[in-house]
Design a protein around this motif. Structure first.
Motif, PDB file in Angstrom:
ATOM      1  N   LEU A 195       0.799  -1.312   0.038  1.00  0.00           N
ATOM      2  CA  LEU A 195       0.026  -0.088  -0.020  1.00  0.00           C
ATOM      3  C   LEU A 195       0.763   1.329  -0.029  1.00  0.00           C
ATOM      4  O   LEU A 195       0.579   2.215  -0.829  1.00  0.00           O
ATOM      5  CB  LEU A 195      -0.958   0.009   1.229  1.00  0.00           C
ATOM      6  CG  LEU A 195      -2.165  -1.038   0.957  1.00  0.00           C
ATOM      7  CD1 LEU A 195      -2.832  -1.267   2.476  1.00  0.00           C
ATOM      8  CD2 LEU A 195      -2.875  -0.664  -0.142  1.00  0.00           C
ATOM      9  N   ARG A 196       1.879   1.264   0.667  1.00  0.00           N
ATOM     10  CA  ARG A 196       2.944   2.471   0.863  1.00  0.00           C
ATOM     11  C   ARG A 196       3.506   2.493  -0.700  1.00  0.00           C
ATOM     12  O   ARG A 196       3.646   3.883  -1.304  1.00  0.00           O
ATOM     13  CB  ARG A 196       4.125   1.969   1.759  1.00  0.00           C
ATOM     14  CG  ARG A 196       5.349   3.123   1.616  1.00  0.00           C
ATOM     15  CD  ARG A 196       6.440   2.668   2.424  1.00  0.00           C
ATOM     16  NE  ARG A 196       6.707   1.437   2.674  1.00  0.00           N
ATOM     17  CZ  ARG A 196       7.651   1.154   1.557  1.00  0.00           C
ATOM     18  NH1 ARG A 196       7.964   1.814   0.494  1.00  0.00           N
ATOM     19  NH2 ARG A 196       7.986  -0.324   1.299  1.00  0.00           N
ATOM     20  N   ILE A 197       3.983   1.520  -1.222  1.00  0.00           N
ATOM     21  CA  ILE A 197       4.404   1.590  -2.784  1.00  0.00           C
ATOM     22  C   ILE A 197       3.375   2.254  -3.667  1.00  0.00           C
ATOM     23  O   ILE A 197       3.744   3.028  -4.647  1.00  0.00           O
ATOM     24  CB  ILE A 197       5.002   0.420  -3.295  1.00  0.00           C
ATOM     25  CG1 ILE A 197       6.124  -0.238  -2.342  1.00  0.00           C
ATOM     26  CG2 ILE A 197       5.495   0.403  -4.658  1.00  0.00           C
ATOM     27  CD1 ILE A 197       6.348  -1.386  -2.415  1.00  0.00           C
ATOM     28  N   ILE A 198       2.192   1.645  -3.660  1.00  0.00           N
ATOM     29  CA  ILE A 198       1.072   2.053  -4.289  1.00  0.00           C
ATOM     30  C   ILE A 198       0.976   3.824  -4.180  1.00  0.00           C
ATOM     31  O   ILE A 198       0.564   4.250  -5.139  1.00  0.00           O
ATOM     32  CB  ILE A 198      -0.291   1.256  -3.972  1.00  0.00           C
ATOM     33  CG1 ILE A 198      -0.203  -0.227  -4.405  1.00  0.00           C
ATOM     34  CG2 ILE A 198      -1.625   2.043  -4.542  1.00  0.00           C
ATOM     35  CD1 ILE A 198      -1.282  -0.843  -3.956  1.00  0.00           C
ATOM     36  N   LEU A 200      -2.208  -3.144  -9.620  1.00  0.00           N
ATOM     37  CA  LEU A 200      -1.522  -4.037  -9.107  1.00  0.00           C
ATOM     38  C   LEU A 200      -1.365  -5.522  -9.948  1.00  0.00           C
ATOM     39  O   LEU A 200      -2.615  -5.893  -9.597  1.00  0.00           O
ATOM     40  CB  LEU A 200      -1.781  -4.141  -7.466  1.00  0.00           C
ATOM     41  CG  LEU A 200      -1.249  -5.445  -6.567  1.00  0.00           C
ATOM     42  CD1 LEU A 200       0.299  -5.113  -6.589  1.00  0.00           C
ATOM     43  CD2 LEU A 200      -1.891  -5.466  -5.412  1.00  0.00           C
ATOM     44  N   ILE A 201      -0.286  -6.053 -10.090  1.00  0.00           N
ATOM     45  CA  ILE A 201      -0.375  -7.528 -10.630  1.00  0.00           C
ATOM     46  C   ILE A 201       0.532  -8.267  -9.761  1.00  0.00           C
ATOM     47  O   ILE A 201       1.649  -8.490  -9.616  1.00  0.00           O
ATOM     48  CB  ILE A 201       0.415  -7.465 -11.991  1.00  0.00           C
ATOM     49  CG1 ILE A 201      -0.412  -6.406 -12.869  1.00  0.00           C
ATOM     50  CG2 ILE A 201       0.362  -8.917 -12.611  1.00  0.00           C
ATOM     51  CD1 ILE A 201       0.070  -6.631 -14.484  1.00  0.00           C
ATOM     52  N   PRO A 202      -0.208  -9.040  -8.572  1.00  0.00           N
ATOM     53  CA  PRO A 202       0.467 -10.051  -7.935  1.00  0.00           C
ATOM     54  C   PRO A 202       0.786 -11.172  -8.702  1.00  0.00           C
ATOM     55  O   PRO A 202       0.005 -11.764  -9.623  1.00  0.00           O
ATOM     56  CB  PRO A 202      -0.292 -10.348  -6.892  1.00  0.00           C
ATOM     57  CG  PRO A 202      -1.811  -9.833  -7.339  1.00  0.00           C
ATOM     58  CD  PRO A 202      -1.744  -8.855  -8.553  1.00  0.00           C
ATOM     59  N   VAL A 203       2.015 -11.852  -8.552  1.00  0.00           N
ATOM     60  CA  VAL A 203       2.532 -12.705  -9.630  1.00  0.00           C
ATOM     61  C   VAL A 203       2.388 -14.198  -9.214  1.00  0.00           C
ATOM     62  O   VAL A 203       1.890 -14.813  -9.797  1.00  0.00           O
ATOM     63  CB  VAL A 203       3.950 -12.274 -10.007  1.00  0.00           C
ATOM     64  CG1 VAL A 203       4.280 -13.415 -10.878  1.00  0.00           C
ATOM     65  CG2 VAL A 203       4.057 -11.130 -10.713  1.00  0.00           C
ATOM     66  N   LEU A 204       3.110 -14.494  -8.225  1.00  0.00           N
ATOM     67  CA  LEU A 204       2.840 -15.708  -7.757  1.00  0.00           C
ATOM     68  C   LEU A 204       2.209 -15.975  -6.411  1.00  0.00           C
ATOM     69  O   LEU A 204       1.150 -15.420  -6.547  1.00  0.00           O
ATOM     70  CB  LEU A 204       4.341 -16.234  -7.137  1.00  0.00           C
ATOM     71  CG  LEU A 204       5.276 -16.114  -8.399  1.00  0.00           C
ATOM     72  CD1 LEU A 204       6.977 -16.484  -7.990  1.00  0.00           C
ATOM     73  CD2 LEU A 204       4.862 -17.115  -9.475  1.00  0.00           C
ATOM     74  N   GLU A 205       2.458 -16.765  -5.473  1.00  0.00           N
ATOM     75  CA  GLU A 205       1.578 -17.150  -4.275  1.00  0.00           C
ATOM     76  C   GLU A 205       1.226 -15.879  -3.391  1.00  0.00           C
ATOM     77  O   GLU A 205       0.269 -15.909  -2.725  1.00  0.00           O
ATOM     78  CB  GLU A 205       1.928 -18.265  -3.360  1.00  0.00           C
ATOM     79  CG  GLU A 205       1.940 -19.413  -4.142  1.00  0.00           C
ATOM     80  CD  GLU A 205       1.944 -20.858  -3.433  1.00  0.00           C
ATOM     81  OE1 GLU A 205       2.216 -20.675  -2.124  1.00  0.00           O
ATOM     82  OE2 GLU A 205       1.871 -21.721  -3.944  1.00  0.00           O
ATOM     83  N   HIS A 258      -7.548   1.619  -3.059  1.00  0.00           N
ATOM     84  CA  HIS A 258      -6.501   2.263  -3.747  1.00  0.00           C
ATOM     85  C   HIS A 258      -5.862   2.014  -4.973  1.00  0.00           C
ATOM     86  O   HIS A 258      -5.226   2.617  -5.416  1.00  0.00           O
ATOM     87  CB  HIS A 258      -5.269   1.958  -2.357  1.00  0.00           C
ATOM     88  CG  HIS A 258      -5.763   2.394  -1.041  1.00  0.00           C
ATOM     89  ND1 HIS A 258      -5.918   3.534  -0.402  1.00  0.00           N
ATOM     90  CD2 HIS A 258      -6.208   1.467   0.060  1.00  0.00           C
ATOM     91  CE1 HIS A 258      -6.158   3.749   0.765  1.00  0.00           C
ATOM     92  NE2 HIS A 258      -6.311   2.355   0.965  1.00  0.00           N
ATOM     93  N   VAL A 259      -6.283   0.800  -5.224  1.00  0.00           N
ATOM     94  CA  VAL A 259      -5.717   0.319  -6.505  1.00  0.00           C
ATOM     95  C   VAL A 259      -6.440  -0.772  -7.238  1.00  0.00           C
ATOM     96  O   VAL A 259      -7.455  -1.479  -6.608  1.00  0.00           O
ATOM     97  CB  VAL A 259      -4.243  -0.637  -6.301  1.00  0.00           C
ATOM     98  CG1 VAL A 259      -4.556  -1.996  -5.517  1.00  0.00           C
ATOM     99  CG2 VAL A 259      -3.602  -0.604  -7.643  1.00  0.00           C
TER     100      VAL A 259
END
Length: 393
Positions: A67-70, A78-83, A98-99
């Motif tokens: 959230l800080r980076i966003i 936001l694209i989470p990639v793995l688990e 937020h995203v």
């Protein structure tokens, strides 16, 4: 103003492929990972680099860091990639204000990630799977009708290909379980089927299929149950229809990939595993013009104006680092034999997961990280396997 995307698991070649694809479309790409040596941090396609907490060690800190980076990078998608996808899904309400993101329902993730639950889902929709027994039942000789050894012993969750063991017979199974001190409740015993590996990849937006691809895995590392190092486009309509049936019923949202075994002599297809997230061989589809990462971005943003090609070319792609390791092992072990199907090997590849001619440093970074991991292992230190060891309730 060009869109801004945050990609997690920057240490993985999957994230690197995603970053490359997004940047080609002019998007501002930011990468995040707990590892300061993450390969995507070395890439010229990445405009922002951030260290974040590991969700496996501190879920709350991971969420706070993302959230800080966003906020700092003014991220749109936001694209989470793995688990870590599972953590994002489980904490969807924290991210929603937020995203934008495209993740499945957490209960749907668990239904496909856990191999025991996956068998139930497959049976519900008439999707064939190899004959399978709980490890405790197999040890007691309670096996499905028609079950024959050899078999594979696999964890219900996590572990990766390195955790799968081929079992010759009932005696071998009992000896292995005793020697490895396995928890019988955490494993399945599945009949081994000698057939080609058929792969299906799909992207859904709110229960609707927006893109799909099929291909064959020709080589893996580690042999014989590891990750794909060489693959080629190939049609598998039954496997495609089987995965679509399940994802339609689950009202899927986001990416998903499944591994099937196709017995060409009997014309039968068997589901063996599902990744309810992005997958290791995503470059295979990108190389033939099926741009799953870019489609993800446009779906998350609510944008139209894209369509997967109706007749994409046949291509082959490679995981270079994995292929090099596979060949090294093949030189030192007769049993490994390189792990490649020798028939129909492509003479050229159209893309590599981890190496790009005008952006060579990520491959160097991957090599450095492998050396660091090796040194830590030799020194007796703990080497992280978090995404492989994660157990989900």
């Amino acid at each position: 103003m060009k869109g801004r995307v945050l990609v997690t698991s920057a240490c993985s070649r999957v994230a690197y492929c995603i970053c490359r694809n997004l940047r080609r479309h002019g998007l501002h790409v930011v990468a995040a990972d707990p590892d300061p040596l993450a390969m995507s941090f070395w890439s010229r396609f990445v405009s922002g680099r951030h260290i974040c907490a590991s969700p496996f060690r501190d879920e709350g800190a991971f969420i706070a860091d993302v959230l800080r980076i966003i906020e700092k990078e003014k991220i749109d998608v936001l694209i989470p990639v793995l688990e870590e996808t599972y953590f994002v899904s489980r904490n969807r309400s924290a991210f929603a204000p937020h995203v934008r993101t495209l993740v499945p329902d957490y209960r749907g993730i668990l239904a496909l990630h856990d191999k025991r639950s996956l068998l139930d889902v497959a049976a519900r929709f008439g999707v064939s799977t190899p004959r399978t027994a709980e490890l405790a039942d197999a040890l007691d000789g309670r096996l499905p009708d028609g079950f024959r050894y050899p078999a594979v012993l696999k964890p219900k969750q996590g572990g990766g290909g390195g955790a799968i063991v081929q079992i010759r017979d009932a005696g071998h199974l009992r000896r292995h379980v005793r020697a490895a001190r396995l928890n019988a409740g955490a494993y399945l015993v599945q009949e081994k089927i000698d057939a080609e590996m058929a792969n299906v990849a799909m992207l859904y937006d709110g229960g609707k299929l927006v893109a799909g691809d099929t291909y064959q895995t020709l080589a893996v590392h580690p042999h014989p149950f590891g990750q794909s190092t060489l693959r080629v486009s190939r049609e598998y309509p039954r496997a495609r229809d089987a995965l679509k049936t399940m994802l339609d019923a689950l009202q899927w949202n986001g990416p998903c990939q499944a591994d099937f075994l196709y017995d060409r002599s009997r014309d039968e297809t068997f589901l063996i595993d599902v990744n309810p997230r992005f997958w290791g061989s995503v470059e295979q589809s990108i190389a033939r013009g099926i741009e799953f990462p870019y489609y993800y971005y446009r779906c998350a943003m609510g944008l139209g104006g894209f369509a997967a090609p109706s007749s994409p070319p046949v291509v082959a792609t490679k995981w270079l680092g994995g292929d090099l390791m596979r060949r090294i092992v093949g030189l030192t072990s007769r049993s490994a034999s390189g792990g490649a199907a020798q028939d129909g090997l492509p003479r050229r590849v159209e893309g590599m997961d981890d190496f790009y001619g005008t952006d060579p440093l990520p491959f160097v970074g991957w090599g450095v990280s492998q050396i660091v991991r090796r040194v830590r292992r030799l020194a007796g230190g703990k080497v992280s396997r978090e995404s492989l060891d994660g157990i989900w309730e």
